[in-house]
Scaffold this active site. Sequence first.
Site, short mmCIF file in Angstrom:
data_model
loop_
_atom_site.label_atom_id
_atom_site.label_comp_id
_atom_site.label_asym_id
_atom_site.label_seq_id
_atom_site.Cartn_x
_atom_site.Cartn_y
_atom_site.Cartn_z
N CYS A 1 -8.83 25.74 48.21
CA CYS A 1 -9.97 25.67 47.09
C CYS A 1 -11.14 26.52 47.77
O CYS A 1 -11.96 26.91 46.79
CB CYS A 1 -10.34 24.29 47.41
SG CYS A 1 -10.62 23.59 49.20
N LYS B 1 -4.00 8.01 50.24
CA LYS B 1 -3.08 8.46 49.44
C LYS B 1 -2.84 9.91 49.36
O LYS B 1 -3.84 10.49 48.97
CB LYS B 1 -3.51 7.80 47.97
CG LYS B 1 -2.50 7.96 46.98
CD LYS B 1 -2.56 8.18 45.62
CE LYS B 1 -3.11 9.57 45.09
NZ LYS B 1 -1.79 10.53 45.13
N GLU C 1 -14.72 17.00 48.01
CA GLU C 1 -14.40 18.43 48.15
C GLU C 1 -13.73 18.87 47.09
O GLU C 1 -12.34 18.33 47.06
CB GLU C 1 -13.77 18.24 49.47
CG GLU C 1 -14.22 18.14 50.65
CD GLU C 1 -15.41 18.58 51.37
OE1 GLU C 1 -15.71 19.83 50.84
OE2 GLU C 1 -15.79 18.57 52.41
N GLU D 1 -11.05 28.21 38.22
CA GLU D 1 -10.33 28.29 39.41
C GLU D 1 -8.82 28.33 39.06
O GLU D 1 -8.37 27.46 38.34
CB GLU D 1 -10.42 27.09 40.10
CG GLU D 1 -9.72 27.13 41.61
CD GLU D 1 -10.05 25.74 42.22
OE1 GLU D 1 -10.03 24.81 41.67
OE2 GLU D 1 -10.06 25.74 43.52
#
Lengths: 319, 478
Positions: B292, B184, B258, B389
């Site tokens: 990331c 997906k 991840e 983040e």
Amino acid sequence: MPTTAPTAHALSDVTASDSTLRRFLHGLPGVDAVGLEARAASLGTRSIKTTAKAYAIDLAISMVDLTTLEGADTPGKVRALGAKAAHPDPTDRTAPTTAAVCVYPDMVAVAKEAVAGSGVKVASVATAFPAGRAALDVKLADVRDAVAAGADEIDMVIDRGAFLAGKYLKVYDEIVAVKQACGDRARLKVIFETGELSTYDNIRRASWLGMLAGADFIKTSTGKVAVNATPANTLLMLEAVRDFRAQTGVQVGVKPAGGIRTSKDAVKFLVLVNETAGADWLDNHWFRFGASSLLNDLLMQRQKLATGRYSGPDYVTVD
Amino acid sequence: MASVFEYAPAPESRSVVDIAPSYGLFIDGEFAEAADGKVFKTVSPSTEEVLSEVAQAGEADVDRAVKAARKAFEKWSALPGSERAKFLFRIARIIQERSRELAVLETLDNGKPIKETRDADLPLVAAHFFYYAGWADKLDHAGFGANPRPLGVAGQVIPWNFPLLMLAWKIAPALATGNTVVLKPAETTPLSALFFADICRQAGLPKGVVNILPGYGDAGAALVAHPDVNKVAFTGSTAVGKEIARTVAGTRKKLTLELGGKGANIVFDDAPIDQAVEGIVTGIFFNQGQVCCAGSRLLVQESIQDELLDSLKRRLSTLRLGDPLDKNTDIGAINSAEQLARITALAERGEAEGAERWSPACELPGSGYWFAPTLFTNVTQAHTIARDEIFGPVLSVLTFRTPDEAVAKANNTQYGLSAGIWTEKGSRILAVANKLRAGVVWSNTFNKFDPTSPFGGYKESGFGREGGRHGLEAYLDV
């Protein structure tokens, strides 16, 4: 136009002795070769088209030091070169003149006459070019000779042997002496022969050494060895002049020489100048190309932009 | 910064890519409408132009795709590795052949500069397929014992920041090891995955081996929860990762995650300054910081702080922000309005908490989602922008005095995905790298990727490794 001050007062104490100079040069930030080359390569991918390309080509032409440095040089050859410098494209008088013609000292007078009234400067490679292996007196005599004959610019080679042996003060003193011999009449370009200095750290140290000693220009190479100007070593020297000005207020020019043959390459170098040292260097007072075969390619590209068609080598002069 | 040398626009042609007005789901080798007929629009973040209408997968579609993958698994896993390798090599070559088309498509759908899709994403995508194609017939020698078996059906959910690259990271090792896939893509960037579906057909890949289900979080959740999925691989936010871990807990499914990161980029006083500046720029402004493993916390030794920040600000002033299709653009658009709002809110929070904000003079285009490259100085570990983040072009600058302090600050985060060390001293690189709790530690470079190099995190950055020989393990019964 800003002018170059003779010495960098802010840093004058680092040249007090061989050891202070060594400490200073070895205290400069290191150069990571992989990173430097990657940055140079990434700037090489800038896509310069249309108006920007036309601007860049004319700018590059105006920055060329048209050079003949052969044992076989004759007055006729030098006169032809001077004529080409003054009118690079006989079919299009709107083409800018080149920055200078560059000749051996014994041809300075001929060159001077050939470019008279055109605004083109005469540069001369003095100081026992290209090896630089002569006594200082001989080198200085070479310089005085060229200056007396009317040279506007002196391209000196440094003593690479002394530099690689770590005798930085000797190299410094020689540059200072040559600068004195140039006096107010000639601007001094200091050639490092970067291919022989071998490491990027050495090139940065040589750049600072040259600038401390009063160079008006720092120049990559003589064009007489295997490795001459590269985007990476020119980028590094541009960083050095940028940092030197930030620290001392003194602006120094940069001249990559040897191996730049195509317009595409020249434009890449201009991108390096624009994005590293900045627009203040985008002028033939502060940036030069030591590349003669480059000129014809620039002219052919210029004709292509003007006409929409590629001409050929017979549409530019062979001088 | 205004300059006498203005680069004329150099847009890459859009005509190399043909985007259809609508796309279906890719199930069992065929494009099909969603069972409930739902569709959604995908827009170009730089212009807000609608690019296409895409079928939106629901639970029934997930079930259909998993069944197709299950059926295909029997034959696919029974193929000799050398046969699977042929398909993967074929896919890799087609990606190379169509790389310009895919680069333009990715830039249109994602908003990142063509320079990055062309020079970074697509070469890496092809390299991943080539690399894992090479492993397909050598699994006996990969260090997991003789004849390691595939797991079965892999349910994979990928993010929007590197749509095609994350697809490659997921699909290449899965297929090489004999698994079949239901993937997906993110709802804001489904197009390159659908083009990949077409590449699978072009490569003659057997039906059902790869299934692509564009959709939202509900489709991802259904995929993760599907009882007939044997392996779940997810790249995305830590919050969703935790949700997935809860769903998968107690089942026999294998899981790799991840997740987010807050990478420290440590610059010592003996660093190669000019290259460090480039590395800082690459670390946080590559893909608008929507990475990331971005080096979003700059830790600079106090003694060179002023010098480094001056250089960095000067460098940021040369960044070119604008049309992502222009070959000279360094900074493209933020992927979505939602992401832009998050970045904006966190930057405002930084200011409110007393950090000093700086951006170069930078004109933002009128339409689309844009955020100027931003620096925050006077940041401390206690600031939100040093902990959360941001996933945008926002760099927080902190200082340290000793290597120990640098390590302590670098590790003082709930994340542990990446870190960078800048110093000319080799022994310091090794000493510091050994102490950093991060999956990847770069020295004198940043954001360098290679299919041979394993990638993954510590702590809330997830677990499991992708890439390299290690990346095979996640898809094998070992």
